[in-house]
Structures are given as C-alpha cells and as structure tokens.
Scaffold this motif. Structure first.
Motif, PDB file in Angstrom:
ATOM      1  N   ASP A 143      35.262  85.970  38.236  1.00 46.84           N
ATOM      2  CA  ASP A 143      35.179  87.290  38.857  1.00 46.84           C
ATOM      3  C   ASP A 143      34.424  88.268  37.950  1.00 46.84           C
ATOM      4  O   ASP A 143      33.659  89.109  38.415  1.00 46.84           O
ATOM      5  CB  ASP A 143      36.569  87.872  39.115  1.00 46.84           C
ATOM      6  CG  ASP A 143      37.539  86.887  39.706  1.00 46.84           C
ATOM      7  OD1 ASP A 143      37.167  85.722  39.909  1.00 46.84           O
ATOM      8  OD2 ASP A 143      38.685  87.278  39.948  1.00 46.84           O
ATOM      9  N   PRO A 182      40.728  89.275  48.920  1.00 46.04           N
ATOM     10  CA  PRO A 182      40.016  89.774  47.752  1.00 46.04           C
ATOM     11  C   PRO A 182      40.165  91.281  47.535  1.00 46.04           C
ATOM     12  O   PRO A 182      39.730  91.804  46.511  1.00 46.04           O
ATOM     13  CB  PRO A 182      38.565  89.419  48.053  1.00 46.04           C
ATOM     14  CG  PRO A 182      38.484  89.497  49.540  1.00 46.04           C
ATOM     15  CD  PRO A 182      39.815  89.042  50.049  1.00 46.04           C
ATOM     16  N   THR A 226      38.002  94.106  37.110  1.00 45.62           N
ATOM     17  CA  THR A 226      36.810  93.823  37.914  1.00 45.62           C
ATOM     18  C   THR A 226      36.397  94.980  38.816  1.00 45.62           C
ATOM     19  O   THR A 226      35.543  94.810  39.679  1.00 45.62           O
ATOM     20  CB  THR A 226      37.032  92.573  38.788  1.00 45.62           C
ATOM     21  OG1 THR A 226      38.199  92.772  39.606  1.00 45.62           O
ATOM     22  CG2 THR A 226      37.224  91.330  37.929  1.00 45.62           C
ATOM     23  N   HIS A 260      40.135  86.220  44.100  1.00 49.49           N
ATOM     24  CA  HIS A 260      38.738  86.071  44.485  1.00 49.49           C
ATOM     25  C   HIS A 260      38.310  84.607  44.388  1.00 49.49           C
ATOM     26  O   HIS A 260      38.660  83.913  43.419  1.00 49.49           O
ATOM     27  CB  HIS A 260      37.834  86.913  43.574  1.00 49.49           C
ATOM     28  CG  HIS A 260      38.122  88.381  43.638  1.00 49.49           C
ATOM     29  ND1 HIS A 260      37.545  89.211  44.586  1.00 49.49           N
ATOM     30  CD2 HIS A 260      38.939  89.163  42.898  1.00 49.49           C
ATOM     31  CE1 HIS A 260      37.990  90.442  44.409  1.00 49.49           C
ATOM     32  NE2 HIS A 260      38.829  90.440  43.390  1.00 49.49           N
TER      33      HIS A 260
END
Length: 332
Positions: free
Chosen positions: A116, A56, A83, A48
């Motif tokens: 992130d 991503p 994430t 990212h």
C-alpha cells in the motif's frame, strides 16, 4: 454491567465464491441488523489489494451504513493513517460527524510495511517514523478551526478546517505494541485492541496504559459466534474460517521484501475459538463476563463473520443480540 457497550466488527471478509461487491453490500446489511439487534456500534475494517477484507475505504462504507441506520454508531477499525493525508481524513470524519448527528467514530492505525505504501506513494518512512506526526496532525485538524504543519512529513501554511471537527472526534488508536500504546497514552487517546490478544495480553496493555493516562474508554475486538452448543460453534468456525484466513493473510505483501511472520492457520482459529465467546449462549455470556472481569474492559466489538455466509452472519448477530448481550448487561 449496565455500562457495558457492545459492537460488531466487520472485516468485509471475502470467503471463497463471494463477489467483492456483494461482500460490501452484505457488510452494510450486517450493520442494519446490528442496530435492530441492540448493538451500540459497528466497526468496519480497511484493507487494500487482498481478500482478507475487501473494503479499501472504511470511511466511505461507514457513510453508507450511517445513511441506512438511525441510532447505532459506526466507526472505522481502522482507517490506515500511513497511507493517507491526516487532514483529508479529518475532513472526511467531520463530514460524517455532522451529517450523521455525531454517530461516526474514527479509529486509526499505523498499518504495516505493505505494498500500500508504494501504491499510494507515502513510502516506508511514513510507516516506520511518521505515525506520531500523522496522528498529531490528525488530532489538530479534528479539534481546531484552523490547522498548519511544519514537520518532517507535512508542511503547509495555515488553512481553515471546513467543516470543522469537534471534541467528540478524537480518534481511537489501534495498539499492538508498547510503542503505540505509549503514543496513545501520552495523548490521552483510547486504544483499540485486536482479537489476536487473549485476556491476559489485553489486561497487560490496559495496565501499561494506566501508568501514563487515566483514559478508560478503550475498545477490544473478540470473535463472537453463537450456536446451540459450544462444540457446534467451534466446529463451524474451524471448518470455514481457514478458507478465508489462509488466502486472506497471504495477501499481505511487504513493500521492501522483509519476511512475514508465518502461522498455522488452523491452530490460530482454534486459539480464537478457545479465548473468545464462541459457543452456546451460556458459554458466550460466561466468556464475555470473564473477559470484562479479568481486563476491566467495558466495550467489546464482536467479529461476527466467521461462518462465512451472509445469512449465517445475520443469524449470528441476531442471536448475540437476543441471547447474549442482555444477559451480559445484567451481569448473569
């Protein structure tokens, strides 16, 4: 070496002058070429906010690649579990599993203390303490018709998994430390070992794992680059890779200001060229066979983008498939 399996590892690397959208399209074309060249699988990295890798969502791009191919397995190396919600990832994996006839492979990792975590709102705690809980919830969602959670980071009532997963969707876990190794071994999940490790380091990780689990379906990344001579192959990567790795690695920004480990990029590229199959076809065959013999591994994934341009990447994939893989499988 009839049980040897070979894949390509694609970081979706953005070299100077390349547009991110073109890089993503080229990544899919590389997977199509890998299928034609006889590779068993292809693995897509996820990053990212950086040029090191401009994909991503490895799951999304894997879906595109699965739609363009018919035989090769396509995986994520890796989907960053710190994430995203494990159940949402399990749902996406199940979709690709069913739609592709079982050709999707899910690789997951803890990730790092990067920005992130702030952008996606999961926080540094998910990175520092939450990976075991996230991994267990992911495995439960992949392997059960229903799932519920009552932990520190996830708490919700029981819900049905639609579509359901299956036993084949147990994830591969990126392991770079003893703690993650122990986590994978305790759960009987195969490891994904990075290309920064040499044969001795990979062998040590495998030996540590074997003390706790008999799982043997581990995967390891290596740099794979073929030229007419070993000198030519190493020079090509030495001339080009730093222009990607330097700016790319600089894109890792910590969420809490902790210092990053600095490294000499040119020295790192030189090391990669020395420890991995980078060279003439003969050298690549010999180096691959040596790695298999020293480590006991039977599944390698070749990072094939090191020369930068998409045409050279496709040529590299073709040469590996024609001049290296058949000889490795024959053990000579």
């Amino acid at each position: 070496m009839n049980d040897f399996r070979a894949g390509v590892f694609l970081a979706a690397a953005q070299f100077p002058g390349a547009a991110a959208g073109d890089v993503l399209a080229d990544t899919v074309e590389a997977i199509v070429a890998a299928e034609a060249a006889g590779f068993d699988d292809a693995w897509i990295a996820e990053h990212h906010f950086m040029s090191y890798g401009v994909c991503p969502s490895a799951v999304t791009l894997a879906g595109v690649a699965l739609g363009r191919t018919s035989r090769i397995r396509v995986g994520t190396a890796v989907s960053v579990l710190s994430t995203q919600h494990p159940v949402a990832l399990a749902e996406q994996a199940a979709v690709l599993h069913h739609a592709s006839g079982g050709r999707f492979v899910l690789g997951v990792g803890r990730g790092g203390p990067w920005m992130d975590l702030e952008v996606f709102g999961t926080g540094i705690e998910r990175f520092e303490r939450g990976f075991p809980e996230s991994l267990d919830l992911l495995c439960a969602a992949l392997g059960s018709a229903k799932v519920a959670a009552d932990g520190e980071f996830f708490r919700f009532r029981e819900v049905p998994m639609v579509p359901p997963g299956c036993a084949d969707l147990r994830p591969v876990v990126a392991c770079t430390s003893g703690a993650t190794l122990a986590l994978a071994a305790e759960r009987g999940l195969p490891m994904l070992l990075g290309m920064h490790m040499d044969d001795a380091e990979k062998a040590a990780m495998l030996a540590g794992y074997a003390k706790a689990s008999a799982c043997a379906d581990h995967v390891a990344a290596v740099v794979g680059h073929v030229a007419d001579t070993t000198e030519e192959a190493r020079k090509e990567l030495a001339d080009v890779m730093p222009s990607w790795l330097g700016p790319g690695l600089a894109g890792y920004v910590t969420v809490d200001g902790r210092p990053k480990r600095e490294q000499d990029i040119s020295a790192y590229v030189d090391r990669l060229c020395r420890i991995h199959p980078v060279g003439s076809p003969d050298h690549c065959v010999e180096t691959t066979l040596t790695t298999l013999r020293r480590t006991g591994l039977r599944h390698l994934i070749y990072m094939v983008e090191g020369a930068g341009g998409p045409a050279r990447t496709l040529q590299n994939i073709t040469r590996l498939g024609a001049e290296v893989l058949p000889r490795v499988r024959a053990g000579r």
